[in-house]
Write a protein that holds these residues in place. Structure first.
Motif, PDB file in Angstrom:
ATOM      1  N   ILE A  20       0.875  -1.177   0.000  1.00  0.00           N
ATOM      2  CA  ILE A  20       0.000   0.000   0.000  1.00  0.00           C
ATOM      3  C   ILE A  20       0.909   1.224   0.000  1.00  0.00           C
ATOM      4  O   ILE A  20       1.540   1.543   1.015  1.00  0.00           O
ATOM      5  N   GLN A  22       1.314   4.965  -0.080  1.00  0.00           N
ATOM      6  CA  GLN A  22       0.656   6.259   0.153  1.00  0.00           C
ATOM      7  C   GLN A  22       1.709   7.359   0.300  1.00  0.00           C
ATOM      8  O   GLN A  22       1.513   8.341   1.008  1.00  0.00           O
ATOM      9  N   ARG A  55       3.235  -0.843   4.153  1.00  0.00           N
ATOM     10  CA  ARG A  55       2.616   0.429   3.793  1.00  0.00           C
ATOM     11  C   ARG A  55       3.663   1.531   3.845  1.00  0.00           C
ATOM     12  O   ARG A  55       4.425   1.631   4.809  1.00  0.00           O
ATOM     13  N   GLN A 257      -5.360  -1.407  -2.354  1.00  0.00           N
ATOM     14  CA  GLN A 257      -5.784  -0.584  -1.236  1.00  0.00           C
ATOM     15  C   GLN A 257      -6.603  -1.461  -0.277  1.00  0.00           C
ATOM     16  O   GLN A 257      -6.559  -2.685  -0.356  1.00  0.00           O
TER      17      GLN A 257
END
Length: 283
Positions: A20, A22, A55, A257
């Motif tokens: 993930i 971000q 992440r 996601q």
């Protein structure tokens, strides 16, 4: 330098790693959302409803305070100083003390289940240090793993080169999931970030005696990877290294996601994180 033990490397031997990323969301992604994300991932991965996940996250100019930081005698004055410097301030729902986030700081969360085999606290830290050593190998950089007492958010697993800290590792354990988190000061000025935290403590403590001992921050003991290597180092470079490392472990990489069920969990945890933050900031 961290030693490579089989128990450390085994943690990375997962059939699948979900990624993930971000790290490029910018101002659309709030730091409180990050802490809700990791709580969500701990819960879903701890119950084995989702695969182990890495992440990556980056937030614009934010100072993340620990719970103890919110208990300083002159919190309002400290917050005003940070806000005057253009920083948003939040209080996280886990341990540790103040850290600085900006576009030059990469955060990684390594979230794994703990059902089959307990993951010792030190093993979690050592695994993240092992990963970091691999990410930094192209730069010929080796580091020490020990507390840098006059850094901001000092801890046993601070990562430093010649006494200059560039990263700190923390952990969050929740509902059978373990999130091992690191902040890596990739580029920019480590000393400037430390000056910011030092300024907060100066105004928030004002030389008062407190039960809790806050760090006496020395900006000279903080540096970014770019400063330490003398080379250009970008968040995107480390992200490429991360994917290469995980592929070398033989894992299938799945970029995705949150699932529908995780989104419901996320909404619950985000509400809780926001409420806790408001309570800490106004206590």
């Amino acid at each position: 330098m961290i030693k490579q033990h089989s128990s450390i490397t085994e943690l990375f031997k997962q059939p699948t790693w979900r990624i993930i990323d971000q790290s490029t969301l910018g101002s659309s992604f709030h730091a409180l959302q990050s802490f809700a994300m990791d709580d969500t991932l701990c819960t879903s991965i701890g119950s084995e409803d989702a695969p182990p996940t890495v992440r990556a996250w980056v937030h614009p100019k934010t100072v993340v305070l620990g719970i103890q930081d919110s208990r300083v005698p002159f919190l309002t004055e400290g917050l005003q100083f940070l806000q005057n410097q253009g920083y948003e301030v939040i209080v996280r729902n886990s341990g540790g003390l103040a850290v600085v986030l900006d576009e030059g700081v990469l955060n990684l969360s390594l979230v794994v289940p703990e059902k089959e085999r307990r993951i010792g606290i030190d093993s979690g830290y050592e695994a993240m240090a092992h990963l970091t050593a691999n990410l930094l190998s192209p730069y010929g950089l080796t580091f020490d793993t020990k507390e840098i007492a006059t850094s901001y958010c000092p801890g046993k697993f601070d990562l430093s080169v010649d006494g200059k800290k560039f990263a700190g590792i923390s952990q969050r354990r929740l509902r059978g999931g373990v999130a091992v988190q690191i902040y890596l000061c990739v580029n920019g000025s480590g000393a400037s970030r430390a000056e910011l935290v030092k300024g907060f403590y100066n105004r928030a403590l004002q030389e008062s005696e407190t039960k809790f001992t806050y760090p006496s921050v020395d900006p000279n003991v903080m540096a970014s990877l770019e400063e330490l290597t003398g080379k250009s180092v970008q968040v995107s470079d480390l992200m490429k290294g991360l994917l290469s490392f995980l592929k070398m472990q033989g894992a299938e990489l799945l970029s995705s996601q949150l699932s529908v069920s995780e989104i419901n969990l996320y909404d619950f945890y985000l509400k809780r994180v926001v409420e806790r933050n408001e309570k800490a900031m106004n206590s």
